[in-house]
Design an enzyme around this catalytic site. Structure first.
Site, PDB file in Angstrom:
ATOM      1  CG  ASP A 161      -2.102  -0.959   0.865  1.00 34.55           C
ATOM      2  OD1 ASP A 161      -2.389  -1.387  -0.050  1.00 34.55           O
ATOM      3  OD2 ASP A 161      -3.131  -0.796   1.790  1.00 34.55           O
ATOM      4  N   GLY A 162       1.890   1.306   0.638  1.00 38.83           N
ATOM      5  CA  GLY A 162       2.814   2.266   0.663  1.00 38.83           C
ATOM      6  C   GLY A 162       3.543   2.648  -0.777  1.00 38.83           C
ATOM      7  CG  ASN A 180      -3.993   6.234   3.268  1.00 40.29           C
ATOM      8  OD1 ASN A 180      -4.612   6.002   2.419  1.00 40.29           O
ATOM      9  ND2 ASN A 180      -3.265   5.406   3.778  1.00 40.29           N
ATOM     10  CB  ALA A 193      -1.686  12.829  22.874  1.00 39.56           C
TER      11      ALA A 193
END
Length: 269
Positions: free
Chosen positions: A52-53, A126, A190
């Site tokens: 996929d990369g 993506n 975060a």
């Protein structure tokens, strides 16, 4: 550009092992009536070989073309084929039979466009991510269209396409989104949530008609890390990023019996 879709460009890493694996593919393509070209600008089918990369790199390095088809051929084990590679390099006969028996179809994948400080624009298949380049809380004002939605404090944010929802986005507990939905997903990294600071604290999904604007606080945020799919941009002193769902789409060739949700089930369940 030829009218027939029979001009192929193979995108792959030119190491010795892969070169030997690609040779039979090129020969098979030529025997089947395709023309193998050495310049992607002369192709109307771009074939990525790897994972996929590699597919993401193929799309990026050939300019996110919407006037051609992209296809992914995996070199990984069958159970780790990924989301963009419907074919496998060790099963070329299956590839040919699928084409002859019309078992393939074209799927259109949405992409996002990120514009930095009203100047440079970039596409992502993506996700676009933004994080602090130093060990310090990253501060951004988040706008949805012209509405100030929140002031974010934390490590950063991910803005993902539906197909990108299964990648970095999912690793931070974002939702998996059907690629038939034209939308973008925003996920926090975060975030700080206490009596003094407050964010939504969860991913949220925006219609493809919306514009997301991230205005970056200048305090200590001079060196952000901006990721466009699997590449990092080195840009300093950024003031804002506007992110929208692009009118452009990436057209990919996939097997009819290998839908997005079948891939999700095979990969995660």
């Amino acid at each position: 550009m030829p009218e027939r879709r029979n001009h192929l460009y193979f995108f792959y890493k030119h190491d010795e092992q892969l070169i030997e694996q690609v040779k039979p593919l090129m020969e098979l393509a030529q025997q089947s009536g395709f023309v193998v070209v050495g310049d992607y600008r002369n192709a109307n089918i771009i074939v990525s070989i790897g994972d996929d990369g590699s597919f993401l790199q193929a799309v990026r390095q050939t300019g996110f073309r919407n006037d051609c088809l992209y296809a992914g051929i995996s070199t990984l084990p069958s159970h780790a084929r990924g989301f963009y590679c419907d074919f496998h390099i060790d099963d070329v006969n299956h590839m040919v039979q699928s084409m002859k028996n019309e078992q393939i179809e074209v799927r259109r994948y949405p992409i996002i466009q990120a514009t930095i400080d009203d100047t440079a624009s970039f596409f992502c298949l993506n996700e676009c991510s933004i994080r602090s380049g130093i060990i310090k809380t990253f501060v951004m004002d988040v706008f949805i269209d012209d509405l100030h939605f929140e002031t974010f404090r934390g490590d950063g944010m991910i803005v993902a396409t539906p197909t990108g929802s299964t990648a970095y986005n999912k690793s931070v507990n974002g939702a998996v989104v059907d690629p038939l939905l034209p939308c973008i997903q925003v996920s926090e990294l975060a975030s700080l949530n206490n009596n003094r600071y407050r964010t939504l604290g969860s991913s949220f999904i925006l219609s493809g008609e919306r514009k997301l604007t991230l205005k970056i606080s200048p305090e200590g945020n001079h060196y952000p890390i901006i990721g466009m799919d699997n590449e990092a941009l080195s840009i300093q002193h950024i003031e804002k990023i506007d992110i929208v769902l692009s009118d452009r789409v990436i057209k990919t060739v996939r097997l009819k019996d290998n839908s997005f949700w079948e891939k999700v089930k095979r990969t995660f369940l």
